[in-house]
Design a protein around this motif. Structure first.
Motif, short mmCIF file in Angstrom:
data_model
loop_
_atom_site.label_atom_id
_atom_site.label_comp_id
_atom_site.label_asym_id
_atom_site.label_seq_id
_atom_site.Cartn_x
_atom_site.Cartn_y
_atom_site.Cartn_z
N ALA A 857 -3.72 9.67 -1.60
CA ALA A 857 -2.63 9.02 -0.88
C ALA A 857 -2.75 9.24 0.62
CB ALA A 857 -1.29 9.55 -1.39
N ARG A 858 -3.11 10.45 1.02
CA ARG A 858 -3.21 10.74 2.45
C ARG A 858 -4.36 9.97 3.09
NH1 ARG A 858 -1.75 17.13 1.70
NH2 ARG A 858 0.48 16.94 2.16
N TYR A 859 -5.50 9.88 2.42
CA TYR A 859 -6.62 9.13 2.98
C TYR A 859 -6.26 7.65 3.11
CZ TYR A 859 -9.94 13.02 2.69
OH TYR A 859 -10.59 14.20 2.89
N VAL A 860 -5.62 7.08 2.08
CA VAL A 860 -5.25 5.66 2.11
C VAL A 860 -4.21 5.42 3.21
CG1 VAL A 860 -4.11 3.81 0.81
CG2 VAL A 860 -5.85 5.22 -0.29
N ALA A 861 -3.27 6.36 3.37
CA ALA A 861 -2.25 6.21 4.40
C ALA A 861 -2.87 6.21 5.80
CB ALA A 861 -1.22 7.34 4.29
N GLU A 862 -4.03 6.88 5.94
CA GLU A 862 -4.71 6.89 7.23
C GLU A 862 -5.54 5.64 7.47
OE1 GLU A 862 -6.95 10.45 7.05
OE2 GLU A 862 -5.21 11.78 7.25
N GLY A 863 -5.60 4.74 6.47
CA GLY A 863 -6.29 3.47 6.64
C GLY A 863 -7.62 3.38 5.93
N ALA A 864 -8.02 4.38 5.17
CA ALA A 864 -9.30 4.35 4.48
C ALA A 864 -9.26 3.36 3.32
CB ALA A 864 -9.65 5.74 3.96
N THR A 865 -10.38 2.70 3.06
CA THR A 865 -10.50 1.82 1.91
C THR A 865 -10.75 2.66 0.66
OG1 THR A 865 -12.90 1.56 2.10
CG2 THR A 865 -11.50 0.04 3.38
N LYS A 886 -1.43 5.06 -10.10
CA LYS A 886 -0.49 6.11 -10.49
C LYS A 886 0.39 6.53 -9.32
CE LYS A 886 -1.74 6.94 -14.82
NZ LYS A 886 -0.79 6.83 -15.96
N VAL A 887 -0.19 6.60 -8.12
CA VAL A 887 0.57 6.96 -6.93
C VAL A 887 1.67 5.93 -6.67
CG1 VAL A 887 0.44 7.15 -4.41
CG2 VAL A 887 -1.26 8.29 -5.84
N PHE A 888 1.29 4.64 -6.72
CA PHE A 888 2.28 3.58 -6.48
C PHE A 888 3.41 3.66 -7.49
CE2 PHE A 888 -0.14 0.15 -3.88
CZ PHE A 888 -0.56 1.12 -2.99
N ALA A 889 3.07 3.89 -8.76
CA ALA A 889 4.10 3.95 -9.81
C ALA A 889 5.02 5.16 -9.60
CB ALA A 889 3.44 4.02 -11.19
N ARG A 894 4.75 -0.69 -3.66
CA ARG A 894 3.82 -1.74 -4.08
C ARG A 894 2.72 -2.04 -3.07
NH1 ARG A 894 7.64 -6.48 -6.82
NH2 ARG A 894 8.69 -5.14 -8.33
N SER A 895 2.74 -1.40 -1.94
CA SER A 895 1.76 -1.76 -0.90
C SER A 895 1.27 -0.52 -0.17
CB SER A 895 2.38 -2.73 0.10
OG SER A 895 3.35 -2.07 0.89
N ARG A 896 0.10 -0.65 0.46
CA ARG A 896 -0.45 0.42 1.28
C ARG A 896 0.44 0.68 2.50
NH1 ARG A 896 -6.31 1.38 0.82
NH2 ARG A 896 -6.98 0.47 -1.16
N LEU A 897 1.10 -0.38 2.99
CA LEU A 897 1.99 -0.20 4.13
C LEU A 897 3.15 0.73 3.76
CD1 LEU A 897 2.63 -1.04 7.04
CD2 LEU A 897 3.93 -2.97 6.11
#
Length: 926
Positions: A857-865, A886-889, A894-897
């Protein structure tokens, strides 16, 4: 001790969701550690089926079924050695069915082995035992999962599976009522019927659950070798037939036993309890309702009659008139009518000075009907018994009584009363279109000879049309009917007295005013609606009966007087509880929940709806339960509980679609859309709400869709659909002018501000806030303040924006609107402000994640693919995809934003707490 190889077969389970969840937790943990559970339940509830399901579901290792070996009693050490050898180092599931049938040494060894499972490795032990033996000292230390009877919807689903839906409706109702939620008994009863009987072409056998069928399901649980134990069990079972609850007075049982056997051996008193009974103080009860029924059914008829006679003697000497008369009637020999006995029973059941519950009075009327020869009086008494069963929260008992009361040869008024009760049963738990037709027929049949009951039926028919969202049918039903009166001497001469507390009729003035006011309101004539509806509300101030009070609560809601609705609903709830009318409790709680919801007090609405849902399900009112679920969905839609919203919406819509509940469906769909809007998904919200509020055949319930217009306007403006928003605003302006919704005027000004040019929006927002101050309610005022603050921030007026957004945040936090509070915090943060409690809720949300999920979650929040995260963590892209879902649920997003926002808030909150802690430690000041 013997073991046998498991044969995996498909096991279909109906109900028992909580029990399966507990079993699944044990199975999932076996690869890491051992575990143990005891399944306890009466015969026929599915203990064996659940063990089979667990064995079929376990894939991590072998499964061993253990049974007692009479030639080789096991020791605990022997059993542990057996388990270790069978496991072979792999996880092992051990299933032990019917442990209460093991002999004492084997059961003792099983209990001691279960205590030392930790040393046996990754072994899971599942034990089943009958309810009356679950407290066996050898098994008492095991964690217990108890099986309950199937809920009515689950039992109905099982029956439909068994019969492919071929059972006639009346047969279906009788099978479900007779089985009492016991799946094995339901299966046995169904298999007992021929195809012609199942389809209703031939009469059902009587009794439906005969002794042989009950014995087949109960097995050895109802067998006892002692003559004294058999006498005691039969006496308790007989006494329970005229009891207000699940237990009876031990003194009554003792005295009845002494009357039958004055010279019993010493030590054979009630203290020497058979294992099938439990004692709580001076009360006795059966562990198993099925065993109770089996004991009674298998006793010789002459012995049953003697026991009832002894109970009647004891009760008569103590002055307990109604139970005494019931037992006296059951002591009669033969099925011949007994008019004098029947008349006495009905007269005492109708006597308000005799203390008795609705259930006991209903039992008395049903027995009086059995002893009645006249068809009209018999049908009337069965109808009254059904009405009382409905009040007692037992619609499953009311339906067979109503089916038995059908007879075209009886007078119209008698048939009309039966249709009235049948319509009320369907209104609570059935297709409301069917309820509407039954109630219209009742009104027609009753019009000539019972005009007050006809008015009650007509108003209930309007309630059914309202629930269905059929405006034209509602108006037609509410239209005044010309008076019709004919002589009804024959009916009056044979009709039995109505029981004390019977409430199929409401005060004539209340019904008249409610009908007139409701019709005028639906026709848009507020000048004619206000006075009669206010009269209904005013009469509620001095009423102590639940039905007029419920009408007062409904009238207050129509007028928009939520405080009066709350008062009337609370009084109706108290009155229903005082009378013991369990069927009216969930309805009173429904009005209370709606009133709190309309006032913007979501936590209070949730409290009432949760209690209402429990009582509605307990009393077999699925339609009322659907309304409570819709309220719960609306309450949860402002909180950080996306799973709760989805669950309540799904369950409300499931019943609403099958039973035609347009009102409940509209509320549930509005809740789903409001949850979308609160979580920053205006496009989804606008799509959902557009179906509800825009003109067309799919528009929502006529009395509800306008309440959702402010949400739609907000979502539509954010989604760029201004023209759609303007299309519904004209109609909403008329609704606001109507005055039936205290929040509507402020909401209208807010909607107009959203659509207005900048030079007008500022004034409209201020006007909306001023009207919120008049109407009250934190949630709606905070929504307006939030939108105003956003508007001010985008026009570079930060100081004013900060004031409005701070007020919005405080209001949202005060009413528990977590998702909306998050929006306010985001806006304050965009202004450079540091809102109090920033991130306070978000770390708790992140705590739901596993360490691996949190890293991703932290890597994705920083913008990583996903690919970049996979390379960093040395895992596959598929693994990252899986964990991200699983994180989204878990976070309800529903979104990376949205994920970036949640993680950002958590990091800022953590940093703020770290800084504050450092300052406190060093004595520094910010």
């Amino acid at each position: 001790m013997t073991g046998e190889t498991t044969v995996r077969t498909a096991v279909r389970i109906h109900g028992h969701g909580a029990q399966r969840k507990a079993l699944r937790a044990l199975l999932d943990g076996l690869p890491a550690h051992g575990g143990r559970l005891l399944l306890a339940g009466e015969p026929g509830l599915g203990r064996t089926t659940l063990l089979q399901w667990a064995a079929r579901s376990f894939r991590a290792g072998p499964v061993l079924h253990l049974g007692p070996d009479p030639d080789a009693p096991a020791t605990a050490r022997h059993l542990l050695d057996t388990l270790r050898a069978a496991a072979g180092g792999a996880p092992l599931l051990v299933c032990v069915d019917d442990a209460h049938l093991w002999d004492a040494p084997a059961r003792s060894a099983l209990g001691r082995a279960a205590e030392h499972l930790g040393s046996a490795g990754r072994v899971g032990l599942l034990v089943s035992a009958a309810s009356d033996r679950a407290a066996d000292p050898d098994l008492a230390h095991l964690p217990v999962v108890r099986l309950d009877p199937l809920a009515p919807p689950r039992a109905a689903a099982l029956l439909d599976d068994l019969t492919d839906g071929a059972a006639a409706p009346a047969v279906r109702e009788q099978l479900l009522a007779e089985a009492e939620g016991n799946p094995a008994l339901l299966v046995a009863l169904t298999r007992r019927l021929s195809p012609a009987e199942l389809r209703g072409h031939r009469p059902l056998p009587r009794p439906l659950a005969d002794a042989a069928t009950l014995v087949r399901v109960a097995g050895a649980a109802a067998v006892t070798p002692s003559a004294h134990a058999r006498d005691m069990l039969l006496t308790v079972a007989a006494a329970l037939r005229a009891s207000d609850g699940p237990d009876v007075d031990a003194g009554l049982v003792r005295d009845a036993l002494r009357r039958r056997r004055p010279a019993r051996e010493p030590g054979a008193g009630p203290e020497a309890l058979p294992g099938q009974l439990a004692r709580d103080g001076d009360r006795l009860r059966f562990h198993s309702p099925l065993v109770r029924r089996t004991v009674y059914a298998t006793a010789p008829p002459e012995v049953r009659r003697a026991v009832h006679g002894a109970l009647a003697d004891v009760l008569d000497s103590g002055g307990d008139r109604l139970p005494g008369l019931l037992h006296r009637s059951w002591s009669l020999s033969g099925p011949a009518p007994a008019p004098a006995q029947a008349d006495r029973l009905a007269a005492v059941a109708a006597d308000g000075t005799v203390p008795a519950s609705y259930g006991l009075r209903g039992t008395a009327y049903a027995r009086a009907a059995e002893l009645t020869a006249d068809p009209a009086v018999r049908a009337e008494r069965r109808t009254v018994a059904a009405e009382l069963a409905l009040h007692a929260g037992r619609p499953e008992q009311a339906r067979p009584l109503l089916a038995a009361a059908r007879d075209r040869a009886v007078p119209a008024a008698v048939r009309g009363r039966a249709e009235l009760v049948r319509g009320l049963v369907e209104l609570g738990d059935g297709p409301v279109g069917d309820a509407h037709q039954s109630l219209l027929l009742a009104a027609s049949l009753l019009a000539a000879d019972a005009p007050a009951e006809a008015s009650t039926a007509a108003l209930a028919a309007a309630d059914a049309a309202w629930a269905a969202g059929d405006l034209s049918a509602c108006l037609a039903t509410l239209a005044p009917q010309p008076p019709r009166r004919t002589a009804a001497a024959a009916v009056a001469a044979t009709s039995p007295r109505r029981p004390h507390g019977s409430t199929t009729t409401v005060h004539a003035a209340v019904m008249r005013d409610h009908r007139v006011g409701m019709r005028a309101l639906l026709e848009g004539r507020l000048d004619r609606a206000g006075a009669p509806l206010r009269q209904v509300v005013e009469r509620g101030r001095t009423e102590d009966r639940p039905e007029p009070l419920l009408r007062a609560a409904a009238a207050a809601l129509l007028l928009g007087d939520v405080d009066a609705a709350r008062r009337a609903g609370a009084r109706a709830l108290a009155a229903a509880r005082h009378l013991g009318s369990q069927s009216l409790e969930p309805r009173a709680l429904e009005y209370l929940a709606y009133a709190e919801l309309r006032a913007g007090r979501h936590p209070q609405a949730r409290t009432h709806a949760e209690e209402g849902l429990r009582t509605a399900l307990r009393t077999g009112q699925r339609n009322t339960a659907a309304h409570h679920r819709a309220v719960l969905a609306l309450a949860a839609s402002i909180e950080e509980e996306p799973d709760a919203v989805a669950r309540h919406v799904t369950e409300a819509l499931d019943t609403a679609r099958r039973h035609g509940l347009a009102q409940a469906a509209t509320l549930a769909q509005w809740a789903a859309a409001r949850a979308d809007l609160g979580r920053g998904r205006p496009f989804d919200a606008a799509d959902r709400l557009g179906l509800l509020v825009l003109p067309g055949p799919g528009r929502g319930h006529f009395a509800v869709w306008r309440l959702a217009v402010p949400c739609f306007v907000e979502a539509a403006v954010l989604a760029g659909r201004q023209e759609d928003a303007r299309e519904v605003l004209t109609d909403f302006a008329g609704w606001a002018a109507f005055g039936a919704d205290p929040q509507a005027a402020a909401q209208l000004a807010r909607c107009q501000a959203l659509l207005a040019p900048p030079d007008r929006a500022d004034g409209l927002y201020r006007q909306a806030l001023a009207r919120h101050d008049e109407a009250g309610g934190d949630f709606e005022r905070s929504r307006t303040a939030l939108l105003y603050g956003k508007w001010l921030r985008r026009r570079r007026r930060p100081r004013e924006a900060r004031d409005r957004l701070g007020a919005a945040l405080a209001g949202f936090e005060r009413c528990g609107a977590g998702v909306w509070a998050a929006q306010a915090r985001d806006e304050l943060r965009a202004l450079g402000a540091a809102p109090h409690a920033s991130g306070a809720a978000t770390p708790a949300r992140l705590s739901r994640l596993t360490p691996q999920q949190l890293r991703i979650a932290r890597y994705v929040a920083e913008g990583a693919t996903n690919r970049e995260v996979a390379l960093t963590l040395a895992v596959s892209t598929r693994t990252v995809d899986y964990h991200l879902r699983k994180v989204f649920a878990a976070l309800g997003i529903r979104s990376r934003l949205e994920l970036a926002r949640v993680v950002g808030q958590a990091e800022q909150g953590r940093e703020a707490r770290r800084t504050a802690a450092h300052q406190e430690k060093t004595g520094a000041r910010p």
